[in-house]
Design a protein around this motif. Structure first.
Motif, PDB file in Angstrom:
ATOM      1  N   ASP A 287      68.731 -33.237  13.498  1.00 40.46           N
ATOM      2  CA  ASP A 287      69.653 -33.631  14.569  1.00 40.46           C
ATOM      3  C   ASP A 287      70.544 -32.467  14.977  1.00 40.46           C
ATOM      4  O   ASP A 287      70.801 -32.244  16.163  1.00 40.46           O
ATOM      5  CB  ASP A 287      70.513 -34.814  14.117  1.00 40.46           C
ATOM      6  N   SER A 288      71.006 -31.710  13.988  1.00 43.23           N
ATOM      7  CA  SER A 288      71.902 -30.595  14.299  1.00 43.23           C
ATOM      8  C   SER A 288      71.154 -29.480  15.037  1.00 43.23           C
ATOM      9  O   SER A 288      71.705 -28.847  15.937  1.00 43.23           O
ATOM     10  CB  SER A 288      72.536 -30.044  13.010  1.00 43.23           C
ATOM     11  N   GLU A 289      69.898 -29.258  14.651  1.00 43.49           N
ATOM     12  CA  GLU A 289      69.108 -28.240  15.346  1.00 43.49           C
ATOM     13  C   GLU A 289      68.871 -28.644  16.805  1.00 43.49           C
ATOM     14  O   GLU A 289      68.984 -27.816  17.716  1.00 43.49           O
ATOM     15  CB  GLU A 289      67.769 -28.033  14.638  1.00 43.49           C
ATOM     16  N   ARG A 290      68.551 -29.916  17.031  1.00 44.80           N
ATOM     17  CA  ARG A 290      68.345 -30.379  18.409  1.00 44.80           C
ATOM     18  C   ARG A 290      69.641 -30.291  19.200  1.00 44.80           C
ATOM     19  O   ARG A 290      69.636 -29.899  20.374  1.00 44.80           O
ATOM     20  CB  ARG A 290      67.791 -31.804  18.416  1.00 44.80           C
ATOM     21  N   ALA A 291      70.745 -30.650  18.563  1.00 42.40           N
ATOM     22  CA  ALA A 291      72.034 -30.579  19.261  1.00 42.40           C
ATOM     23  C   ALA A 291      72.369 -29.139  19.627  1.00 42.40           C
ATOM     24  O   ALA A 291      72.858 -28.861  20.728  1.00 42.40           O
ATOM     25  CB  ALA A 291      73.131 -31.179  18.383  1.00 42.40           C
ATOM     26  N   GLN A 292      72.087 -28.231  18.720  1.00 35.44           N
ATOM     27  CA  GLN A 292      72.368 -26.820  18.980  1.00 35.44           C
ATOM     28  C   GLN A 292      71.535 -26.299  20.144  1.00 35.44           C
ATOM     29  O   GLN A 292      71.994 -25.469  20.939  1.00 35.44           O
ATOM     30  CB  GLN A 292      72.092 -25.998  17.721  1.00 35.44           C
ATOM     31  N   LEU A 293      70.302 -26.802  20.265  1.00 31.79           N
ATOM     32  CA  LEU A 293      69.404 -26.363  21.330  1.00 31.79           C
ATOM     33  C   LEU A 293      69.577 -27.185  22.616  1.00 31.79           C
ATOM     34  O   LEU A 293      68.931 -26.884  23.625  1.00 31.79           O
ATOM     35  CB  LEU A 293      67.946 -26.463  20.856  1.00 31.79           C
ATOM     36  N   GLY A 294      70.417 -28.199  22.562  1.00 27.82           N
ATOM     37  CA  GLY A 294      70.631 -29.042  23.735  1.00 27.82           C
ATOM     38  C   GLY A 294      69.466 -29.955  24.049  1.00 27.82           C
ATOM     39  O   GLY A 294      69.276 -30.359  25.200  1.00 27.82           O
ATOM     40  N   ILE A 295      68.676 -30.302  23.035  1.00 26.78           N
ATOM     41  CA  ILE A 295      67.495 -31.143  23.227  1.00 26.78           C
ATOM     42  C   ILE A 295      67.895 -32.608  23.074  1.00 26.78           C
ATOM     43  O   ILE A 295      68.358 -33.032  22.009  1.00 26.78           O
ATOM     44  CB  ILE A 295      66.392 -30.784  22.214  1.00 26.78           C
ATOM     45  N   LYS A 296      67.717 -33.376  24.134  1.00 27.68           N
ATOM     46  CA  LYS A 296      68.084 -34.787  24.126  1.00 27.68           C
ATOM     47  C   LYS A 296      66.838 -35.669  24.026  1.00 27.68           C
ATOM     48  O   LYS A 296      65.791 -35.325  24.581  1.00 27.68           O
ATOM     49  CB  LYS A 296      68.857 -35.125  25.396  1.00 27.68           C
ATOM     50  N   PRO A 297      66.946 -36.815  23.352  1.00 26.96           N
ATOM     51  CA  PRO A 297      65.787 -37.720  23.289  1.00 26.96           C
ATOM     52  C   PRO A 297      65.528 -38.368  24.636  1.00 26.96           C
ATOM     53  O   PRO A 297      66.460 -38.608  25.414  1.00 26.96           O
ATOM     54  CB  PRO A 297      66.215 -38.760  22.245  1.00 26.96           C
ATOM     55  N   LEU A 298      64.285 -38.620  24.911  1.00 28.86           N
ATOM     56  CA  LEU A 298      63.939 -39.397  26.085  1.00 28.86           C
ATOM     57  C   LEU A 298      64.142 -40.877  25.770  1.00 28.86           C
ATOM     58  O   LEU A 298      64.191 -41.281  24.606  1.00 28.86           O
ATOM     59  CB  LEU A 298      62.485 -39.128  26.487  1.00 28.86           C
ATOM     60  N   PRO A 299      64.291 -41.707  26.790  1.00 32.25           N
ATOM     61  CA  PRO A 299      64.533 -43.128  26.538  1.00 32.25           C
ATOM     62  C   PRO A 299      63.387 -43.767  25.768  1.00 32.25           C
ATOM     63  O   PRO A 299      62.234 -43.341  25.874  1.00 32.25           O
ATOM     64  CB  PRO A 299      64.661 -43.720  27.944  1.00 32.25           C
ATOM     65  N   GLY A 300      63.734 -44.797  25.010  1.00 23.78           N
ATOM     66  CA  GLY A 300      62.741 -45.495  24.206  1.00 23.78           C
ATOM     67  C   GLY A 300      62.248 -46.780  24.822  1.00 23.78           C
ATOM     68  O   GLY A 300      61.390 -47.451  24.255  1.00 23.78           O
ATOM     69  N   SER A 301      62.765 -47.120  25.986  1.00 28.55           N
ATOM     70  CA  SER A 301      62.335 -48.340  26.684  1.00 28.55           C
ATOM     71  C   SER A 301      62.647 -48.175  28.156  1.00 28.55           C
ATOM     72  O   SER A 301      63.451 -47.310  28.551  1.00 28.55           O
ATOM     73  CB  SER A 301      63.067 -49.571  26.135  1.00 28.55           C
ATOM     74  N   LEU A 302      62.035 -49.015  28.973  1.00 21.36           N
ATOM     75  CA  LEU A 302      62.325 -48.958  30.406  1.00 21.36           C
ATOM     76  C   LEU A 302      63.777 -49.330  30.675  1.00 21.36           C
ATOM     77  O   LEU A 302      64.427 -48.725  31.538  1.00 21.36           O
ATOM     78  CB  LEU A 302      61.388 -49.895  31.176  1.00 21.36           C
ATOM     79  N   GLY A 303      64.313 -50.280  29.936  1.00 24.49           N
ATOM     80  CA  GLY A 303      65.717 -50.646  30.120  1.00 24.49           C
ATOM     81  C   GLY A 303      66.643 -49.476  29.858  1.00 24.49           C
ATOM     82  O   GLY A 303      67.583 -49.226  30.620  1.00 24.49           O
ATOM     83  N   GLU A 304      66.372 -48.744  28.772  1.00 20.77           N
ATOM     84  CA  GLU A 304      67.193 -47.567  28.469  1.00 20.77           C
ATOM     85  C   GLU A 304      67.024 -46.503  29.553  1.00 20.77           C
ATOM     86  O   GLU A 304      67.988 -45.835  29.944  1.00 20.77           O
ATOM     87  CB  GLU A 304      66.795 -46.999  27.109  1.00 20.77           C
ATOM     88  N   ALA A 305      65.805 -46.349  30.056  1.00 25.01           N
ATOM     89  CA  ALA A 305      65.560 -45.370  31.114  1.00 25.01           C
ATOM     90  C   ALA A 305      66.348 -45.710  32.373  1.00 25.01           C
ATOM     91  O   ALA A 305      66.930 -44.830  33.018  1.00 25.01           O
ATOM     92  CB  ALA A 305      64.060 -45.311  31.429  1.00 25.01           C
ATOM     93  N   LEU A 306      66.373 -46.988  32.740  1.00 24.39           N
ATOM     94  CA  LEU A 306      67.128 -47.401  33.925  1.00 24.39           C
ATOM     95  C   LEU A 306      68.624 -47.194  33.726  1.00 24.39           C
ATOM     96  O   LEU A 306      69.339 -46.832  34.673  1.00 24.39           O
ATOM     97  CB  LEU A 306      66.826 -48.871  34.245  1.00 24.39           C
ATOM     98  N   ASP A 307      69.115 -47.406  32.504  1.00 25.94           N
ATOM     99  CA  ASP A 307      70.537 -47.155  32.229  1.00 25.94           C
ATOM    100  C   ASP A 307      70.866 -45.668  32.376  1.00 25.94           C
ATOM    101  O   ASP A 307      71.922 -45.307  32.920  1.00 25.94           O
ATOM    102  CB  ASP A 307      70.890 -47.622  30.814  1.00 25.94           C
ATOM    103  N   LEU A 308      69.969 -44.805  31.892  1.00 26.59           N
ATOM    104  CA  LEU A 308      70.178 -43.361  32.034  1.00 26.59           C
ATOM    105  C   LEU A 308      70.117 -42.936  33.496  1.00 26.59           C
ATOM    106  O   LEU A 308      70.870 -42.071  33.937  1.00 26.59           O
ATOM    107  CB  LEU A 308      69.134 -42.607  31.220  1.00 26.59           C
ATOM    108  N   LEU A 309      69.232 -43.558  34.256  1.00 23.41           N
ATOM    109  CA  LEU A 309      69.162 -43.289  35.688  1.00 23.41           C
ATOM    110  C   LEU A 309      70.458 -43.684  36.372  1.00 23.41           C
ATOM    111  O   LEU A 309      71.012 -42.929  37.181  1.00 23.41           O
ATOM    112  CB  LEU A 309      67.983 -44.051  36.289  1.00 23.41           C
ATOM    113  N   ASP A 310      70.957 -44.853  36.031  1.00 26.19           N
ATOM    114  CA  ASP A 310      72.179 -45.351  36.662  1.00 26.19           C
ATOM    115  C   ASP A 310      73.388 -44.478  36.329  1.00 26.19           C
ATOM    116  O   ASP A 310      74.336 -44.396  37.122  1.00 26.19           O
ATOM    117  CB  ASP A 310      72.442 -46.793  36.204  1.00 26.19           C
ATOM    118  N   ALA A 311      73.341 -43.814  35.179  1.00 28.72           N
ATOM    119  CA  ALA A 311      74.469 -42.989  34.742  1.00 28.72           C
ATOM    120  C   ALA A 311      74.406 -41.565  35.294  1.00 28.72           C
ATOM    121  O   ALA A 311      75.285 -40.759  34.983  1.00 28.72           O
ATOM    122  CB  ALA A 311      74.512 -42.937  33.211  1.00 28.72           C
ATOM    123  N   GLU A 312      73.395 -41.270  36.119  1.00 33.92           N
ATOM    124  CA  GLU A 312      73.209 -39.911  36.618  1.00 33.92           C
ATOM    125  C   GLU A 312      73.370 -39.888  38.138  1.00 33.92           C
ATOM    126  O   GLU A 312      72.415 -40.107  38.882  1.00 33.92           O
ATOM    127  CB  GLU A 312      71.817 -39.402  36.232  1.00 33.92           C
TER     128      GLU A 312
END
Length: 437
Positions: free
Chosen positions: A370-395
């Motif tokens: 987790d710390s290595e990904r955070a250092q590199l700025g690597i974010k997880p992709l959504p795990g469901s369509l609902g989560e994807a739509l929430d990320l879309l709405d927040a952008e």
């Protein structure tokens, strides 16, 4: 042409379905200017027999107007009527683009890209699909046997794709049982999206003729190999050269390509709702599937969301010709027009904001801490369509690529799909989408 031949006027909607209306081929010339009317509430259809709440009701109509250069005609078999269709733009009565037309979403993004960079966008989709049929037997993946089980299908497919003008390059067996992949030559501008749609419909047509079903579903079963719709892309400069290539750049990427990649990685979590836009998409999208589970960049790394594909040429003078980049998240439940539109818009944001190229990772991002990904700025992709739509709405930036009506009606369709399958066994979800796509 025979009496009774039909020409279809077809358009790609929010859920990547090719909807159509047909006219006698003898009447097609009279339809080229103004097309056919269509009640726009149909844009709120799911891939099934359900319709989402929408702002249009029974009132508004648009014209589905043929794009002449997309004309496709297959007349291969004496016992099967020709497949003859045109792809369409959705236009208002005054001839202006409808703000919810997926093809216009793409063409406007392409026009902005060319205006701001002086470059043209070029792309090709990979087409992974599954063949099903009572006579098909399971066989070894990637094998000659898999090809020779259906030799006439393969031969007819090569013939049909050539006749359709999509320039097939490879036809190959894939990792899944009954899975195949088609690649075609890249096309510049809007034809990249058009060629993707034409290719899929030709594959389906040839399969039908052989008593088979071709399905492009992202996941035929939760534990099965998935089908992607990866996009390979590059830029064409005014001299006809590869404007995305610079031998001195990281991985061979020119400065403009580096900024473009950075924009795509930056907005990748939000655009998943546009390029991997169904509940079944998230059975495929994730680590260890060679599809990607994180917003990351790599060079020849198939677990990166965006990767550089270096040229295989050894001659420096030829290396730029084959250099390209690849977006790995999309699947065929997305309209190719929305995939290209979202990809280009995200890349443009990177160029406008002068974003630096992310660090190239040389392993599966899930293997980092987790710390290595955070250092590199690597974010997880959504795990469901609902989560994807929430990320879309927040952008806000991504929402701004669409009109308010486009955004609200699109999200309503996707929320309807989620609602339809709430509590459903994943195996049943996969079966429904396999039949639909």
């Amino acid at each position: 042409m025979q009496a009774g031949d039909v020409a279809y006027l077809a358009w790609s909607d929010y859920v990547g379905m090719l909807r159509c209306r047909g006219v006698p081929l003898s009447e097609i010339k009279s339809r080229m200017a103004h097309g056919l009317g269509w009640a726009v509430a149909g844009q709120a259809l799911t891939p099934f027999d359900d319709i989402a709440p929408n702002p249009w009701g029974p009132m508004l109509e648009v014209r589905q107007v043929p794009v002449p250069e997309t004309e496709t005609r297959l007349a291969i078999w004496a016992d099967t009527p020709p497949l003859h269709f045109f792809l369409c733009n959705s236009l208002l009565a005054d001839g202006s683009p409808w703000d919810c037309c997926t093809r216009s979403f793409m063409t406007h993004a392409l026009a902005d890209f060319e205006q701001e960079t002086g470059l043209r966008f070029m792309a090709a989709f990979e087409h992974e699909f599954l063949l099903r049929g009572e006579t098909l037997k399971p066989t070894t993946p990637f094998s000659m046997t898999a090809m020779r089980l259906v030799p006439q299908f393969i031969a007819d497919l090569a013939n049909a794709l050539t006749q359709a003008g999509v320039q097939p390059e490879t036809i190959e067996p894939e990792y899944g049982i009954g899975q195949y992949e088609i690649s075609t030559a890249p096309a510049v501008g809007a034809m990249a999206g058009d060629r993707c749609i034409i290719t899929r419909e030709v594959i389906r047509e040839v399969a039908r003729h052989h008593g088979l079903q071709a399905s492009f579903t992202p996941k035929p079963a939760p534990d099965a190999v998935g089908n992607g719709a990866h996009v390979h892309f590059s830029f064409v400069d005014k001299a006809g050269g590869n404007g995305s290539y610079d031998p001195k750049g990281t991985g061979g990427a020119a400065a403009v390509a580096q900024k473009f990649i950075a924009g795509v990685v930056r907005y990748m979590p939000a655009i998943c709702a546009l390029v991997a836009p169904s509940p079944v998409s998230y059975f495929r999208l994730g680590p260890h599937h060679w599809s990607c589970g994180y917003a990351s960049f790599g060079i020849q790394n198939r677990e990166a969301a965006v990767r550089i594909c270096p040229s295989p040429e050894r001659d420096p003078a030829k290396q730029g010709k084959a250099f390209n980049m690849e977006l790995r998240a999309p699947d065929a439940t997305a309209s190719p027009y929305m995939v290209i539109g979202a990809l280009v818009r995200a890349g443009l944001e990177g160029i406008r904001q002068n974003l630096p190229l992310p660090a190239a990772i040389d392993r599966d991002p899930s293997e980092l801490s987790d710390s290595e990904r955070a250092q590199l700025g690597i974010k997880p992709l959504p795990g469901s369509l609902g989560e994807a739509l929430d990320l879309l709405d927040a952008e806000p930036a991504v929402k701004g690529w669409m009109s308010p009506t486009f955004y609200d009606s699109y999200v309503a369709v996707k929320r309807k799909e989620i609602e339809m399958f709430a509590g459903t066994d994943p195996r049943d979800i996969c079966r429904r989408y396999q039949d639909a796509y």
